[in-house]
Design an enzyme around this catalytic site. Structure first.
Site, short mmCIF file in Angstrom:
data_model
loop_
_atom_site.label_atom_id
_atom_site.label_comp_id
_atom_site.label_asym_id
_atom_site.label_seq_id
_atom_site.Cartn_x
_atom_site.Cartn_y
_atom_site.Cartn_z
N LYS A 100 10.19 18.87 -0.86
CA LYS A 100 10.25 18.94 -2.52
C LYS A 100 9.37 17.69 -2.73
O LYS A 100 9.77 16.50 -2.26
CB LYS A 100 11.39 19.08 -2.83
N ARG A 152 12.39 20.25 -16.80
CA ARG A 152 13.30 19.29 -17.24
C ARG A 152 13.54 19.70 -18.74
O ARG A 152 14.74 19.08 -19.47
CB ARG A 152 12.68 17.93 -16.86
N LYS A 204 11.46 9.97 -9.78
CA LYS A 204 12.06 10.27 -8.28
C LYS A 204 11.77 10.08 -7.31
O LYS A 204 11.64 10.86 -6.10
CB LYS A 204 12.37 11.84 -8.40
N LYS A 249 8.37 23.11 -2.28
CA LYS A 249 7.94 23.11 -3.88
C LYS A 249 7.62 21.80 -4.22
O LYS A 249 7.63 20.78 -3.64
CB LYS A 249 9.62 22.84 -4.13
N SER A 283 7.84 25.72 -12.83
CA SER A 283 7.68 25.72 -14.09
C SER A 283 6.42 25.33 -14.64
O SER A 283 5.88 26.14 -15.41
CB SER A 283 9.06 24.93 -14.98
N TYR A 334 9.29 32.32 -11.61
CA TYR A 334 9.46 32.82 -13.29
C TYR A 334 8.84 33.97 -13.63
O TYR A 334 9.11 34.51 -14.66
CB TYR A 334 9.25 31.50 -14.13
C1 PBG Z 1 16.28 19.22 -9.70
C2 PBG Z 1 15.35 20.35 -9.95
C3 PBG Z 1 13.94 20.27 -10.42
C4 PBG Z 1 13.44 21.79 -10.21
C5 PBG Z 1 14.58 22.45 -9.51
N1 PBG Z 1 15.64 21.52 -9.35
C6 PBG Z 1 13.47 19.39 -11.18
C7 PBG Z 1 13.17 18.11 -10.50
O1 PBG Z 1 13.46 17.64 -9.37
O2 PBG Z 1 13.20 17.05 -11.59
C8 PBG Z 1 12.22 21.99 -10.73
C9 PBG Z 1 12.05 23.57 -10.77
C10 PBG Z 1 10.66 23.78 -11.67
O3 PBG Z 1 10.06 22.97 -12.25
O4 PBG Z 1 10.64 25.06 -11.93
N2 PBG Z 1 17.34 19.14 -8.99
#
Ligand code: PBG
Length: 327
Positions: A198, A208, A220, A251, A277, A316
């Protein structure tokens, strides 16, 4: 005239032949549909940056799931929007069986016993700091103390009926810890889909927005991976596999197709890709402007992930894609 013995175009000469030699397909059963939930009754609030995607109150979420099941979508990844007043440094609301998330998970399982629920284990939706780990007063995200919370969260979700636990936080050692806690409580049939590689990505922006879960300060980067790295994904995959993950996930997906391929070539576990997203938002925004054909781009995007080696795609587009196949 040239004499060409090899003419690859012969295999493209008609729709029937093209579909016969097609190497990759996206099936509805490959897809996991992420869902957003919120407190309230009879509410469906569209996420501004994600046209077509809503935050639902529990009653409306059940209706949405019923429609998806009818279309053949069977696996869902729900995420909660938690009231700011319920957030704290330790994400304590995440373990509340009467809270929005766990209550709704049980309700979904009661209404749809055959649906597969992948629940999210990470502190950020419940954290007053908006981070995936405990934030030390000096700003450090504390790894090992966070594992305790993640283990308790995973256990509470398993008790609520989760089929797959999805740790999305990138703390070191979380898969091993969660596996140990689940097994100790006889939840050895609950699976773990690890967010293995990730990345610290700007593509999470709309998510978010949907959950109001952006970090209150900092970023992060001390836990999520650097987008410049690929070999590090192999290290994460090796650890998650040794720690007991049942699935590995990459991801985001679209800018990370090479990582999907890398894990596919180096693992025997099923590989999932999270079409996040921001990737969804880009397609929708361009399509709304009439700049691209949104439906064809959706197909192409999902196919590219399959071609790269994804067995499973979190997207999505899941409902829309299933509707398209039905037509
Ligand atoms: C956080 C989390 C995130 C997403 C899924 N779980 C965002 C982040 O790490 O800030 C993002 C999913 C998306 O953007 O569709 N635990």
């Amino acid at each position: 005239m040239n004499h060409l013995t090899r003419r690859p175009r012969r295999n493209r000469k008609s729709e029937a032949i093209r579909s016969m030699v097609q190497e990759n397909h996206v099936a509805v059963q490959d897809l996991i549909f992420p869902l957003f939930m919120m407190e309230g009754d009879n509410l469906a609030v569209e996420i501004t940056s994600m046209p077509g995607i809503h935050r639902f109150s529990p009653d409306r979420l059940l209706e949405e799931i019923a429609q998806c099941v009818e279309l053949g979508v069977k696996t869902f990844a729900p995420f909660p929007q938690i009231d700011e007043a319920k957030k704290d440094r330790f994400a304590q609301e995440s373990k509340n069986p009467e809270g929005l998330y766990l209550r709704t998970i049980s309700e979904i399982k009661q209404n749809f016993p055959d649906v597969v629920l992948m629940t999210d284990v990470a502190m950020d939706p419940y954290s007053s700091d908006g981070h995936d780990g405990i934030v030390d007063p000096n700003g450090e995200i504390i790894n090992d103390a966070t594992l305790e919370i993640l283990g308790q969260m995973a256990l509470a979700q398993a008790q609520a009926g989760a089929d797959i636990i999805g740790p999305s936080d990138m703390m070191d050692g979380r898969v091993a810890h969660i596996r140990q806690v689940l097994d100790k409580h006889a939840f050895y049939n609950v699976s773990i889909m690890s967010y293995t590689a990730k990345y610290a990505s700007a593509f999470y922006g709309p998510f978010r927005d949907a959950l109001d879960s952006a970090p209150k300060h900092g970023d992060k980067k001390t836990y999520q991976m650097n987008p410049a790295n690929s070999r590090e994904a192999l290290l994460e995959a090796e650890l998650d596999t040794a720690e007991g993950a049942d699935f590995l996930m990459v991801k985001p997906a679209l800018s990370y197709l090479d990582i999907i391929k890398l894990l596919k070539d180096n693992s025997h576990l099923p590989i999932a890709a999270y079409n996040v997203s921001g990737e969804y938002a880009m397609v929708k925004a361009a399509a709304q402007n009439g700049w691209i054909d949104g439906e064809r781009v959706m197909n192409e995007v999902l196919l590219s992930m399959k071609r790269a080696g994804a067995d499973i795609i979190l997207t999505y587009f899941a409902k829309e894609y299933a509707q398209l196949l039905k037509r």
